[in-house]
Design a protein around this motif. Structure first.
Motif, PDB file in Angstrom:
ATOM      1  N   ASN A   1      16.006 -33.405 -45.889  1.00 27.22           N
ATOM      2  CA  ASN A   1      14.596 -33.666 -45.618  1.00 27.22           C
ATOM      3  C   ASN A   1      13.677 -32.640 -46.277  1.00 27.22           C
ATOM      4  O   ASN A   1      12.459 -32.848 -46.307  1.00 27.22           O
ATOM      5  CB  ASN A   1      14.360 -33.677 -44.109  1.00 27.22           C
ATOM      6  CG  ASN A   1      14.934 -34.913 -43.449  1.00 27.22           C
ATOM      7  OD1 ASN A   1      14.355 -35.989 -43.502  1.00 27.22           O
ATOM      8  ND2 ASN A   1      16.100 -34.765 -42.841  1.00 27.22           N
ATOM      9  N   ALA A   2      14.248 -31.551 -46.775  1.00 29.03           N
ATOM     10  CA  ALA A   2      13.452 -30.546 -47.483  1.00 29.03           C
ATOM     11  C   ALA A   2      13.502 -30.738 -48.991  1.00 29.03           C
ATOM     12  O   ALA A   2      12.949 -29.911 -49.727  1.00 29.03           O
ATOM     13  CB  ALA A   2      13.955 -29.146 -47.123  1.00 29.03           C
TER      14      ALA A   2
ATOM     15  N   ILE B   1      15.392 -31.356 -35.509  1.00 33.00           N
ATOM     16  CA  ILE B   1      16.369 -30.309 -35.783  1.00 33.00           C
ATOM     17  C   ILE B   1      16.746 -29.590 -34.493  1.00 33.00           C
ATOM     18  O   ILE B   1      17.933 -29.317 -34.234  1.00 33.00           O
ATOM     19  CB  ILE B   1      15.815 -29.316 -36.819  1.00 33.00           C
ATOM     20  CG1 ILE B   1      15.564 -30.025 -38.167  1.00 33.00           C
ATOM     21  CG2 ILE B   1      16.771 -28.145 -37.009  1.00 33.00           C
ATOM     22  CD1 ILE B   1      16.815 -30.534 -38.833  1.00 33.00           C
TER      23      ILE B   1
ATOM     24  N   ASP C   1      14.498 -39.666 -49.036  1.00 27.19           N
ATOM     25  CA  ASP C   1      13.847 -39.852 -47.734  1.00 27.19           C
ATOM     26  C   ASP C   1      13.652 -41.341 -47.475  1.00 27.19           C
ATOM     27  O   ASP C   1      12.784 -41.975 -48.073  1.00 27.19           O
ATOM     28  CB  ASP C   1      12.496 -39.136 -47.716  1.00 27.19           C
ATOM     29  CG  ASP C   1      11.931 -39.026 -46.303  1.00 27.19           C
ATOM     30  OD1 ASP C   1      12.390 -39.783 -45.431  1.00 27.19           O
ATOM     31  OD2 ASP C   1      11.047 -38.178 -46.081  1.00 27.19           O
TER      32      ASP C   1
ATOM     33  N   LEU D   1      12.742 -25.506 -46.555  1.00 31.28           N
ATOM     34  CA  LEU D   1      13.766 -25.577 -45.518  1.00 31.28           C
ATOM     35  C   LEU D   1      13.284 -24.946 -44.212  1.00 31.28           C
ATOM     36  O   LEU D   1      13.567 -25.460 -43.116  1.00 31.28           O
ATOM     37  CB  LEU D   1      15.035 -24.888 -46.007  1.00 31.28           C
ATOM     38  CG  LEU D   1      16.318 -25.139 -45.227  1.00 31.28           C
ATOM     39  CD1 LEU D   1      16.598 -26.638 -45.142  1.00 31.28           C
ATOM     40  CD2 LEU D   1      17.482 -24.429 -45.890  1.00 31.28           C
TER      41      LEU D   1
ATOM     42  N   GLU E   1      11.177 -28.490 -37.113  1.00 29.19           N
ATOM     43  CA  GLU E   1      10.882 -29.830 -36.600  1.00 29.19           C
ATOM     44  C   GLU E   1      11.650 -30.114 -35.309  1.00 29.19           C
ATOM     45  O   GLU E   1      12.705 -29.523 -35.034  1.00 29.19           O
ATOM     46  CB  GLU E   1      11.240 -30.884 -37.658  1.00 29.19           C
ATOM     47  CG  GLU E   1      10.426 -30.796 -38.937  1.00 29.19           C
ATOM     48  CD  GLU E   1       8.973 -31.175 -38.722  1.00 29.19           C
ATOM     49  OE1 GLU E   1       8.681 -31.913 -37.750  1.00 29.19           O
ATOM     50  OE2 GLU E   1       8.128 -30.744 -39.529  1.00 29.19           O
TER      51      GLU E   1
ATOM     52  N   HIS F   1      21.214 -32.398 -42.566  1.00 26.87           N
ATOM     53  CA  HIS F   1      19.962 -32.924 -42.040  1.00 26.87           C
ATOM     54  C   HIS F   1      18.745 -32.174 -42.568  1.00 26.87           C
ATOM     55  O   HIS F   1      17.815 -32.780 -43.097  1.00 26.87           O
ATOM     56  CB  HIS F   1      19.987 -32.894 -40.499  1.00 26.87           C
ATOM     57  CG  HIS F   1      21.042 -33.760 -39.902  1.00 26.87           C
ATOM     58  ND1 HIS F   1      20.918 -35.127 -39.785  1.00 26.87           N
ATOM     59  CD2 HIS F   1      22.269 -33.449 -39.406  1.00 26.87           C
ATOM     60  CE1 HIS F   1      22.005 -35.631 -39.234  1.00 26.87           C
ATOM     61  NE2 HIS F   1      22.848 -34.629 -38.988  1.00 26.87           N
ATOM     62  N   ALA F   2      18.750 -30.872 -42.425  1.00 20.72           N
ATOM     63  CA  ALA F   2      17.562 -30.099 -42.812  1.00 20.72           C
ATOM     64  C   ALA F   2      17.356 -30.096 -44.327  1.00 20.72           C
ATOM     65  O   ALA F   2      16.245 -30.345 -44.816  1.00 20.72           O
ATOM     66  CB  ALA F   2      17.682 -28.667 -42.288  1.00 20.72           C
TER      67      ALA F   2
ATOM     68  N   GLU G   1      10.267 -24.921 -43.138  1.00 20.63           N
ATOM     69  CA  GLU G   1       9.341 -25.870 -42.522  1.00 20.63           C
ATOM     70  C   GLU G   1      10.095 -26.970 -41.788  1.00 20.63           C
ATOM     71  O   GLU G   1       9.725 -27.377 -40.683  1.00 20.63           O
ATOM     72  CB  GLU G   1       8.428 -26.468 -43.583  1.00 20.63           C
ATOM     73  CG  GLU G   1       7.383 -27.416 -43.042  1.00 20.63           C
ATOM     74  CD  GLU G   1       6.453 -27.940 -44.115  1.00 20.63           C
ATOM     75  OE1 GLU G   1       5.650 -28.842 -43.817  1.00 20.63           O
ATOM     76  OE2 GLU G   1       6.530 -27.452 -45.261  1.00 20.63           O
ATOM     77  N   VAL G   2      11.169 -27.457 -42.387  1.00 23.35           N
ATOM     78  CA  VAL G   2      11.948 -28.524 -41.759  1.00 23.35           C
ATOM     79  C   VAL G   2      12.700 -28.004 -40.545  1.00 23.35           C
ATOM     80  O   VAL G   2      12.840 -28.714 -39.525  1.00 23.35           O
ATOM     81  CB  VAL G   2      12.923 -29.134 -42.792  1.00 23.35           C
ATOM     82  CG1 VAL G   2      13.889 -30.110 -42.119  1.00 23.35           C
ATOM     83  CG2 VAL G   2      12.154 -29.849 -43.890  1.00 23.35           C
TER      84      VAL G   2
END
Length: 315
Positions: free
Chosen positions: A234-235, A213, A308, A204, A210, A230-231, A206-207
């Protein structure tokens, strides 16, 4: 997507073949004569030879392997030499304990780990992050069998809320059976939850760095929506990977916990079969666990595309 699925199925089949060769080969090279060990060292040579013929140990190695694999394909796992019953009957009796135990432990692990991981990532560098990740580190370090003994002392011996061991069977009712599985499930779940929480936090974080975000935050989107909708989605790729591996561990790695709580599951069956050199039971149950691990990993790979959408396009 179809080509990817076929590729994964072929890889799974190849893995099963290699695993069957490894399982069969390792058990064959173990020292000692299984027939002599089962009958005892005082048994006569005639009795030992008769048991070897009955077990098929007098047949060529390749023929025994092909016969065993053919039986697996037809769900004929052979007959246990110790219990004198078909192995499939033993598996059917034990899987109704091990499978619910693994599912309950996985559910508890996920329900604990993901909120803790999200909470820790959203408060990176703060005291709450340090405390939660410190607790997770302790959970990773503590052996599950020691934690199981601690749970027995507190909840079974001291508070007398749940039984210390044994399994009444599902025929006794759902609540008594679930009550007997609760402590073992917690003992299995908490160390795995600690691992999953740390993975969730790392993925999380790392995402959250981005660009999309930061764009969502700049547009005024609520923090909770950005974090959870959203986060986190994608994690989920590394989280799903760990979940698949954890289910395989929970299903195949319950030998110690089932022995601590005296549960009649697959783990205890394998342990007893190893000590009694009941090779046909060991081979069949281990291959069943290997097949379950491969199926779970295949489902995890397919779930990547559901989580994803970019992976669906690439494939």
């Amino acid at each position: 997507m179809t080509a990817y699925l076929l590729k994964r199925l072929l890889i799974g089949l190849a893995t099963l073949v290699v695993a069957s060769l490894v399982v069969f080969g390792v058990l064959e090279i173990l020292p000692g004569d299984p027939a002599r060990l089962m009958l005892g060292f005082e048994a006569t040579e005639d009795a030992i030879q008769a048991l070897r013929v009955e077990m098929g140990l007098d047949q060529p190695l390749l023929w025994r392997y092909l016969d065993w694999v053919g039986g697996l394909l037809t769900l004929d796992f052979g007959r246990s030499y110790t219990y004198s019953v078909p192995v499939i009957d033993l598996v059917s009796e034990r899987v109704v304990v091990s499978l619910p135990l693994a599912l309950i432990a996985l559910t508890l692990s996920t329900a604990i780990a993901i909120p803790v991981g999200v909470f820790s990532a959203s408060r990176r560098g703060r005291p709450a992050d340090t405390i939660s990740m410190g607790a997770a580190q302790v959970g990773v370090a503590v052996p599950n069998f020691w934690f199981a003994l601690l749970l027995i002392y507190v909840f079974a011996v001291w508070l007398r809320l749940v039984p210390a061991g044994g399994f009444p069977g599902w025929s006794a009712g759902a609540w008594p059976a679930l009550k007997a599985l609760m402590l073992p499930a917690v003992a299995l779940a908490l160390p795995q939850a600690a691992i999953l929480a740390r993975v969730t936090r790392s993925a999380l974080l790392e995402v959250l760095g981005e660009d999309y975000i930061r764009t969502a935050r700049a547009k005024g989107m609520p923090r909770r929506t950005v974090l959870w909708r959203h986060a986190l989605r994608n994690a989920m790729i590394p989280v799903l990977t760990i979940l698949g591996l954890q289910f395989a561990f929970l299903l195949a790695g319950t030998i110690i916990i089932e022995n601590v709580f005296y549960l009649p599951g697959l783990g205890r069956l394998v342990f007893q079969a190893i000590t009694q050199r009941d090779l046909i039971v060991v081979e069949s149950v281990v291959m069943l666990l290997v097949a379950s691990v491969i199926v779970v990993n295949l489902l995890v790979d397919l779930s990547y595309a559901l989580v994803d959408p970019r992976l669906r396009v690439n494939r």
